[in-house]
Write an enzyme that holds these catalytic residues in place. Structure first.
Site, mmCIF file in Angstrom:
data_model
loop_
_atom_site.group_PDB
_atom_site.id
_atom_site.type_symbol
_atom_site.label_atom_id
_atom_site.label_comp_id
_atom_site.label_asym_id
_atom_site.label_seq_id
_atom_site.Cartn_x
_atom_site.Cartn_y
_atom_site.Cartn_z
ATOM 1 N N SER A 250 0.904 -0.951 0.044
ATOM 2 C CA SER A 250 -0.043 0.246 0.389
ATOM 3 C C SER A 250 0.784 1.263 -0.028
ATOM 4 O O SER A 250 1.812 1.677 -1.115
ATOM 5 C CB SER A 250 -0.799 -0.044 0.984
ATOM 6 O OG SER A 250 -2.000 0.742 0.882
ATOM 7 N N ASP B 174 -6.153 1.747 -2.524
ATOM 8 C CA ASP B 174 -7.447 1.879 -2.044
ATOM 9 C C ASP B 174 -7.275 3.531 -0.726
ATOM 10 O O ASP B 174 -8.782 3.002 0.040
ATOM 11 C CB ASP B 174 -7.134 0.671 -0.937
ATOM 12 C CG ASP B 174 -5.986 0.800 -0.683
ATOM 13 O OD1 ASP B 174 -5.125 1.077 -0.266
ATOM 14 O OD2 ASP B 174 -5.678 -0.963 0.771
ATOM 15 N N SER C 105 -8.117 6.876 7.788
ATOM 16 C CA SER C 105 -6.159 7.088 7.600
ATOM 17 C C SER C 105 -6.785 7.190 6.218
ATOM 18 O O SER C 105 -6.624 6.202 5.540
ATOM 19 C CB SER C 105 -5.392 5.741 7.832
ATOM 20 O OG SER C 105 -6.548 4.285 7.922
#
Length: 634
Positions: free
Chosen positions: A188, A350, A449
């Site tokens: 990520s 994402d 987040s």
């Protein structure tokens, strides 16, 4: 797409060097670190590993007598955290590399066999991003193909994407094909040195307890690679059990995305311009495709950041959550192009960051909590418009327990169901599955987040769909001469101002972390948890590590007990404060939020009070100087 830096099979060069390698290995094995367990782990590595680059790393460490570094690499195995397995790439059982990915997949296979008698008909899904490390020969693509090879050698069908994809495409494909599980190779927004192995269950949600513990147990029982087939590239290329789902999944995802588009006529006519950064990751072409679905022209791409680059050359940190400091290229491009909105997806697409040009002179970079207030309002607004006679109590919104309470405040006034989970979207995904089975309709979920899920397209955060939903919301409001920031103020006046602060300190020593949280549980002079913070009485304490919650009649925490450290405090003045350790990085995170009742408020006064509480939380409870914690650089 670039091919692997070397073949999964033994190359001709390796065969020529094999005699020399055997001699060197023998020489290395003759050297002892003085620690039998460590020597055994190193010997196993050199016996099992077929990646000559990572073998060479170990051989060099042994030759140089770097025992402490060998301990770090071979003293333990990675555990599943809030985002699966994550670690630096390189040699060692505590790192991400060819061997540990093969071992992880063998363990996953063994566990899946126990859970799914029909595994060989269900199959698994495998995807990957664009991370790479030359010195270890690791790329996400290579590790994804190794994952496929292990499954294929056991006659398990594999839906292996032929190129990089956004992370949410894996859970989407798991549900689409009815697969037993999915694996996404990604780290990520972690530093470029890292990679990861994220596992999804048949529900589409990330694995959680007890599955994660059982998979780890199976990994421990399956450490030696089963056969040469586990490393066989030709098996992956030629197997009749391997299929490429890229076109089918992309087409179906984009078709289903239309369900989140409520105002296509507005989008088509909107003069609003958007800039998009994919942060050197995978998001560029997928966000562009989503904009077309909604009737928008493509957003303006940040040229320096639109193409994948595992070195992330234009940013000091590939995490758009860091705010304006890492969005500089996007903001400057937007000013030149006279674009009003900046959208930034993180490297695996994402997560989503959003900034808005305010009054033509400055930029408002929304926090995750602020953007969630906007998206929660937007999804509810459209749900009520399209379901005028429906029962709103069957509608659900979800958030993690360290996220803003703004959705709870909305639910209190509007009547929908609000539910809270442990940190990490795996818990949101698990709860979504449970609610869906009972007839519930989840229309929005988030974590602070910058992780958002609009609707229930996938049971995981999704930056691609969130980006285009934000674009439509901005276009709809702009048609009414309302900015996102102005709408946020209206939301706060309606449901109550929720002013929050989120940050972290770095701590690389687990012993220090344990000492800090142990001290809080036995606070100085009080013998238990602290009762005062920044001069305010602490009404309730929730400690999900020990399962304690003073607000409950039986003092037992409603949320599941967590392996991570996490303690929350509710103050008499309306502030909620939380300290927790990160599941993916050496961070102690802290969160504070002032939850005011509905109506106009002196926001500056709320912010001053919140800052006092935040400072006291850090200085008095964490003691950064005493514990040698590294403060976040801004």
């Amino acid at each position: 797409m670039a091919r692997f830096p070397f073949s999964l099979n033994r190359s001709m060069e390796e065969e020529q060097d094999s005699g020399l390698t055997r001699d060197l290995n023998a020489n290395v094995r003759s050297r002892s670190t003085g620690e039998p367990q460590l020597d055994k782990a190193v010997h196993r590595w050199l016996t099992w590993d077929k990646n000559r680059k990572t073998r060479a790393q170990v051989e060099l460490l042994v030759e140089q007598g770097r025992v402490e570094e060998l301990r770090r690499r071979f003293g333990g195995r990675m555990s599943f955290g809030t985002a699966g397995l994550r670690a630096p790439m390189g040699a060692g059982f505590s790192r991400i590399n060819d061997l540990t990915v093969i071992q992880s997949t063998q363990g996953l296979y063994r566990y899946l066999c126990r859970c799914f008698p029909d595994l060989t008909s269900r199959g698994v899904v495998v995807g990957y991003d664009t991370r790479a490390q030359e010195e270890s020969g690791c790329t996400s693509e290579r590790l994804g193909r190794l994952t496929a090879a292990v499954m294929l050698c056991k006659d398990v069908p594999v839906h292996l994407f032929s190129t990089y994809i956004p992370t949410p495409f894996v859970p989407y494909a798991v549900r689409m094909f009815g697969a037993a599980a999915g694996v996404m190779v990604t780290a990520s927004h972690n530093p470029k040195e890292d990679n990861g192995y994220k596992v999804y269950w048949y529900t589409g949600a990330q694995i959680s307890s007890p599955h994660d513990k059982e998979v780890l147990r199976c990994i421990e029982e399956s450490q030696e690679p089963w056969s040469e087939s586990c490393w066989d590239e030709e098996l992956v290329e030629n197997s009749s059990l391997r299929r490429n789902p890229l076109l089918e999944v992309t087409a179906c995802y984009m078709e289903e995305l239309k369900a989140l588009c409520f105002h296509r006529d507005v989008n088509i006519r909107s003069p609003l311009k958007f800039v998009h950064s994919s942060f050197h990751g995978v998001g560029h072409r997928f966000v562009h495709r989503a904009f077309q679905v909604f009737g928008f022209p493509p957003p303006i791409a940040v040229p320096e950041q639109k193409d994948p680059d595992p070195n992330f050359p234009s940013v000091h940190c590939p995490n758009p959550e860091e705010g304006e400091s890492v969005l500089e290229l996007s903001l400057r491009l937007a000013e030149r192009e006279k674009a009003g909105i900046v959208l930034a997806t993180d490297p695996d697409a994402d997560r989503l960051a959003v900034a808005e040009h305010v009054d033509g002179c400055s930029w408002k970079v929304f926090t995750g909590n602020e953007l969630a207030a906007l998206l929660g309002w937007w999804m509810l607004f459209n749900w009520k418009e399209t379901h005028p006679a429906a029962e709103i109590h069957k509608v659900h919104m979800l958030a993690t327990c360290v996220s803003s309470n703004i959705l709870r405040a909305m639910a209190d006034l509007e009547g929908f169901s609000y539910q809270e989970t442990l940190p990490g979207f795996k818990w949101i995904g698990k709860r979504m599955y449970e609610l869906a089975n009972s007839g519930g309709d989840v229309i929005f979920a988030f974590e602070e987040s910058i992780g958002f899920l609009c609707g229930s397209l996938v049971p995981d955060k999704d930056g691609v769909s969130a980006a285009v939903v934000v674009a439509e919301m901005a276009a709809y409001l702009q048609q009414r001469n309302i900015s996102l920031h102005q709408q946020l103020i209206t939301i706060y006046q309606t449901y109550g101002y929720h002013i929050s602060r989120t940050s972290y300190v770095l701590c690389h020593d687990p012993t220090t972390v344990h000492k800090i949280f142990s001290r809080i549980r036995h606070f100085e002079g009080e013998g238990s948890y602290p009762t005062i913070l920044a001069g305010h009485r602490i009404l309730h304490v929730r400690d999900v590590t020990t399962g304690y919650d003073s607000s409950q009649p039986d003092q037992r925490c409603v949320l599941p007990v967590s392996q991570s450290q996490m303690i929350s405090f509710t103050l008499l003045n309306g502030v909620r404060a939380t300290l927790r350790t990160s599941g993916t990085e050496p961070k102690i995170k802290f969160y504070t939020e002032y939850c005011a009742p509905p109506g106009s408020r002196d926001v500056s006064a709320l912010e001053v009070e919140l800052q006092k509480v935040t400072s006291s939380l850090v200085e008095d409870f964490l003691e950064p100087e005493k514990n040698k914690l590294i403060r976040r650089s801004m």
